[in-house]
Design a protein around this motif. Sequence first.
Motif, PDB file in Angstrom:
ATOM      1  N   ALA A  74      -2.071  13.062 -11.092  1.00 26.33           N
ATOM      2  CA  ALA A  74      -1.068  13.020 -10.023  1.00 26.33           C
ATOM      3  C   ALA A  74      -1.628  12.369  -8.767  1.00 26.33           C
ATOM      4  O   ALA A  74      -0.891  11.738  -8.016  1.00 26.33           O
ATOM      5  N   PHE A  75      -2.934  12.484  -8.535  1.00 26.37           N
ATOM      6  CA  PHE A  75      -3.506  11.893  -7.327  1.00 26.37           C
ATOM      7  C   PHE A  75      -3.452  10.368  -7.344  1.00 26.37           C
ATOM      8  O   PHE A  75      -3.591   9.727  -6.312  1.00 26.37           O
ATOM      9  N   VAL A  76      -3.215   9.780  -8.518  1.00 21.02           N
ATOM     10  CA  VAL A  76      -2.961   8.342  -8.641  1.00 21.02           C
ATOM     11  C   VAL A  76      -1.450   8.098  -8.735  1.00 21.02           C
ATOM     12  O   VAL A  76      -0.908   7.227  -8.066  1.00 21.02           O
ATOM     13  N   LEU A  77      -0.785   8.871  -9.562  1.00 20.41           N
ATOM     14  CA  LEU A  77       0.626   8.639  -9.868  1.00 20.41           C
ATOM     15  C   LEU A  77       1.553   8.874  -8.685  1.00 20.41           C
ATOM     16  O   LEU A  77       2.496   8.104  -8.468  1.00 20.41           O
ATOM     17  N   VAL A  78       1.315   9.928  -7.901  1.00 23.22           N
ATOM     18  CA  VAL A  78       2.210  10.227  -6.782  1.00 23.22           C
ATOM     19  C   VAL A  78       2.176   9.119  -5.728  1.00 23.22           C
ATOM     20  O   VAL A  78       3.237   8.612  -5.334  1.00 23.22           O
ATOM     21  N   PRO A  79       0.992   8.692  -5.248  1.00 20.14           N
ATOM     22  CA  PRO A  79       1.020   7.581  -4.294  1.00 20.14           C
ATOM     23  C   PRO A  79       1.622   6.307  -4.885  1.00 20.14           C
ATOM     24  O   PRO A  79       2.332   5.570  -4.193  1.00 20.14           O
ATOM     25  N   TRP A  80       1.356   6.053  -6.160  1.00 17.49           N
ATOM     26  CA  TRP A  80       1.907   4.867  -6.815  1.00 17.49           C
ATOM     27  C   TRP A  80       3.429   4.947  -6.822  1.00 17.49           C
ATOM     28  O   TRP A  80       4.127   3.983  -6.506  1.00 17.49           O
ATOM     29  N   LEU A  81       3.960   6.108  -7.153  1.00 16.81           N
ATOM     30  CA  LEU A  81       5.400   6.319  -7.162  1.00 16.81           C
ATOM     31  C   LEU A  81       5.988   6.154  -5.763  1.00 16.81           C
ATOM     32  O   LEU A  81       7.068   5.569  -5.592  1.00 16.81           O
ATOM     33  N   GLY A 131      -1.504  20.103  -6.575  1.00 16.89           N
ATOM     34  CA  GLY A 131      -2.572  19.921  -5.604  1.00 16.89           C
ATOM     35  C   GLY A 131      -2.408  18.688  -4.732  1.00 16.89           C
ATOM     36  O   GLY A 131      -3.313  18.326  -3.997  1.00 16.89           O
ATOM     37  N   VAL A 132      -1.230  18.037  -4.785  1.00 18.67           N
ATOM     38  CA  VAL A 132      -0.981  16.819  -4.020  1.00 18.67           C
ATOM     39  C   VAL A 132      -0.042  17.141  -2.863  1.00 18.67           C
ATOM     40  O   VAL A 132       1.009  17.747  -3.058  1.00 18.67           O
ATOM     41  N   GLU A 133      -0.438  16.744  -1.653  1.00 16.84           N
ATOM     42  CA  GLU A 133       0.435  16.954  -0.499  1.00 16.84           C
ATOM     43  C   GLU A 133       0.399  15.735   0.411  1.00 16.84           C
ATOM     44  O   GLU A 133      -0.547  14.960   0.396  1.00 16.84           O
ATOM     45  N   ASP A 134       1.465  15.581   1.201  1.00 12.19           N
ATOM     46  CA  ASP A 134       1.506  14.490   2.182  1.00 12.19           C
ATOM     47  C   ASP A 134       0.331  14.632   3.133  1.00 12.19           C
ATOM     48  O   ASP A 134      -0.118  15.742   3.405  1.00 12.19           O
ATOM     49  N   PHE A 135      -0.126  13.526   3.667  1.00 11.96           N
ATOM     50  CA  PHE A 135      -1.220  13.557   4.628  1.00 11.96           C
ATOM     51  C   PHE A 135      -0.841  12.763   5.848  1.00 11.96           C
ATOM     52  O   PHE A 135      -0.410  11.626   5.758  1.00 11.96           O
ATOM     53  N   ASP A 136      -1.018  13.362   7.005  1.00 12.24           N
ATOM     54  CA  ASP A 136      -0.789  12.691   8.271  1.00 12.24           C
ATOM     55  C   ASP A 136      -2.153  12.433   8.891  1.00 12.24           C
ATOM     56  O   ASP A 136      -2.867  13.367   9.261  1.00 12.24           O
ATOM     57  N   ALA A 137      -2.532  11.158   8.998  1.00 13.17           N
ATOM     58  CA  ALA A 137      -3.862  10.798   9.474  1.00 13.17           C
ATOM     59  C   ALA A 137      -4.156  11.371  10.858  1.00 13.17           C
ATOM     60  O   ALA A 137      -5.312  11.632  11.184  1.00 13.17           O
ATOM     61  N   SER A 138      -3.134  11.590  11.652  1.00 12.22           N
ATOM     62  CA  SER A 138      -3.380  12.137  12.996  1.00 12.22           C
ATOM     63  C   SER A 138      -3.852  13.582  12.942  1.00 12.22           C
ATOM     64  O   SER A 138      -4.355  14.107  13.923  1.00 12.22           O
ATOM     65  N   VAL A 167       0.858  -1.189   0.000  1.00 14.87           N
ATOM     66  CA  VAL A 167       0.000   0.000   0.000  1.00 14.87           C
ATOM     67  C   VAL A 167       0.891   1.234   0.000  1.00 14.87           C
ATOM     68  O   VAL A 167       2.003   1.207   0.522  1.00 14.87           O
ATOM     69  N   SER A 168       0.375   2.299  -0.572  1.00 12.41           N
ATOM     70  CA  SER A 168       1.106   3.561  -0.616  1.00 12.41           C
ATOM     71  C   SER A 168       0.808   4.379   0.625  1.00 12.41           C
ATOM     72  O   SER A 168      -0.182   4.119   1.330  1.00 12.41           O
ATOM     73  N   PRO A 169       1.604   5.412   0.853  1.00 14.46           N
ATOM     74  CA  PRO A 169       1.189   6.419   1.823  1.00 14.46           C
ATOM     75  C   PRO A 169      -0.067   7.125   1.291  1.00 14.46           C
ATOM     76  O   PRO A 169      -0.351   7.100   0.092  1.00 14.46           O
ATOM     77  N   VAL A 170      -0.787   7.762   2.189  1.00 14.40           N
ATOM     78  CA  VAL A 170      -1.981   8.521   1.813  1.00 14.40           C
ATOM     79  C   VAL A 170      -1.561   9.959   1.505  1.00 14.40           C
ATOM     80  O   VAL A 170      -0.745  10.547   2.217  1.00 14.40           O
ATOM     81  N   VAL A 171      -2.119  10.507   0.435  1.00 17.37           N
ATOM     82  CA  VAL A 171      -1.890  11.903   0.087  1.00 17.37           C
ATOM     83  C   VAL A 171      -3.224  12.640   0.113  1.00 17.37           C
ATOM     84  O   VAL A 171      -4.286  12.035  -0.064  1.00 17.37           O
ATOM     85  N   GLN A 172      -3.164  13.931   0.350  1.00 16.04           N
ATOM     86  CA  GLN A 172      -4.363  14.774   0.293  1.00 16.04           C
ATOM     87  C   GLN A 172      -4.292  15.574  -0.996  1.00 16.04           C
ATOM     88  O   GLN A 172      -3.226  16.102  -1.339  1.00 16.04           O
ATOM     89  N   THR A 173      -5.413  15.644  -1.710  1.00 15.12           N
ATOM     90  CA  THR A 173      -5.390  16.255  -3.034  1.00 15.12           C
ATOM     91  C   THR A 173      -6.596  17.154  -3.261  1.00 15.12           C
ATOM     92  O   THR A 173      -7.659  16.960  -2.675  1.00 15.12           O
ATOM     93  N   GLU A 174      -6.386  18.106  -4.132  1.00 16.71           N
ATOM     94  CA  GLU A 174      -7.482  18.937  -4.617  1.00 16.71           C
ATOM     95  C   GLU A 174      -8.370  18.075  -5.510  1.00 16.71           C
ATOM     96  O   GLU A 174      -7.871  17.198  -6.215  1.00 16.71           O
ATOM     97  N   PRO A 175      -9.691  18.318  -5.519  1.00 14.06           N
ATOM     98  CA  PRO A 175     -10.559  17.595  -6.451  1.00 14.06           C
ATOM     99  C   PRO A 175     -10.176  17.930  -7.899  1.00 14.06           C
ATOM    100  O   PRO A 175      -9.776  19.057  -8.203  1.00 14.06           O
ATOM    101  N   VAL A 176     -10.286  16.943  -8.776  1.00 12.61           N
ATOM    102  CA  VAL A 176     -10.013  17.125 -10.199  1.00 12.61           C
ATOM    103  C   VAL A 176     -11.307  16.854 -10.947  1.00 12.61           C
ATOM    104  O   VAL A 176     -11.869  15.775 -10.844  1.00 12.61           O
ATOM    105  N   GLY A 177     -11.794  17.841 -11.677  1.00 13.91           N
ATOM    106  CA  GLY A 177     -13.048  17.688 -12.398  1.00 13.91           C
ATOM    107  C   GLY A 177     -14.224  17.732 -11.442  1.00 13.91           C
ATOM    108  O   GLY A 177     -14.078  17.957 -10.240  1.00 13.91           O
ATOM    109  N   GLY A 178     -15.396  17.549 -11.973  1.00 19.98           N
ATOM    110  CA  GLY A 178     -16.593  17.506 -11.138  1.00 19.98           C
ATOM    111  C   GLY A 178     -17.016  18.869 -10.634  1.00 19.98           C
ATOM    112  O   GLY A 178     -16.480  19.894 -11.024  1.00 19.98           O
ATOM    113  N   PRO A 179     -18.002  18.882  -9.730  1.00 19.77           N
ATOM    114  CA  PRO A 179     -18.539  20.134  -9.215  1.00 19.77           C
ATOM    115  C   PRO A 179     -17.494  20.919  -8.416  1.00 19.77           C
ATOM    116  O   PRO A 179     -16.584  20.336  -7.821  1.00 19.77           O
ATOM    117  N   GLU A 180     -17.654  22.218  -8.401  1.00 23.78           N
ATOM    118  CA  GLU A 180     -16.752  23.079  -7.624  1.00 23.78           C
ATOM    119  C   GLU A 180     -17.083  22.969  -6.148  1.00 23.78           C
ATOM    120  O   GLU A 180     -18.146  22.491  -5.761  1.00 23.78           O
TER     121      GLU A 180
END
Length: 167
Positions: A124-131, A156-163, A38-51
């Motif tokens: 990037a929201f798929v590629l960065v965690p995969w990398l 729009g991709v940043e590290d995420f700390d679950a805590s 499993v990858s680390p979790v990242v926090q990302t801006e929404p891509v596409g869809g409603p604002e």
Amino acid sequence: MTVRAVLALGSNLGERSDTLAEAVADIVDHPLVRLCDVSPVVQTEPVGGPEDQPLYLNMVMEIETDLEPLELLRHCQAVEAKHHRERVVRWGPRTLDIDIIVYDQLEQDDPELTLPHPRAAERAFVLVPWLLMDPAATLLGVPVRQLAAAAEDLGGVEDFDASMEQS
């Protein structure tokens, strides 16, 4: 026949971090699915869809499976349903989204399941965690590192700390 597959998971509603952790467990709670990584979790801006959607948490996981591609899709959709996924607006907010990114080296253009995932190479929201999970990963022969560097949503991709997640 056992194959390796990469799945992308995302959530921007509810207890996002808990949902992702539970979804990983639910996916591998099948006799024909085994967790590889499993990858680390990242926090990302929404891509596409409603604002004005909430931020997403995204991750990827690698599995070994004896399920056929459409059986794996059905299993992933059942896990989404268990987590109250509603398909109301395309690319809209969701409790859980699971996409099959690659299924071994299979290339197929099927109305129900296109493989590899048709937009994975530009997200990037798929590629960065995969990398982060697999620095040597490639997608259709192209290094994931190279694809991630060129993705429009990379900023729009940043590290995420679950805590740090507050409900």
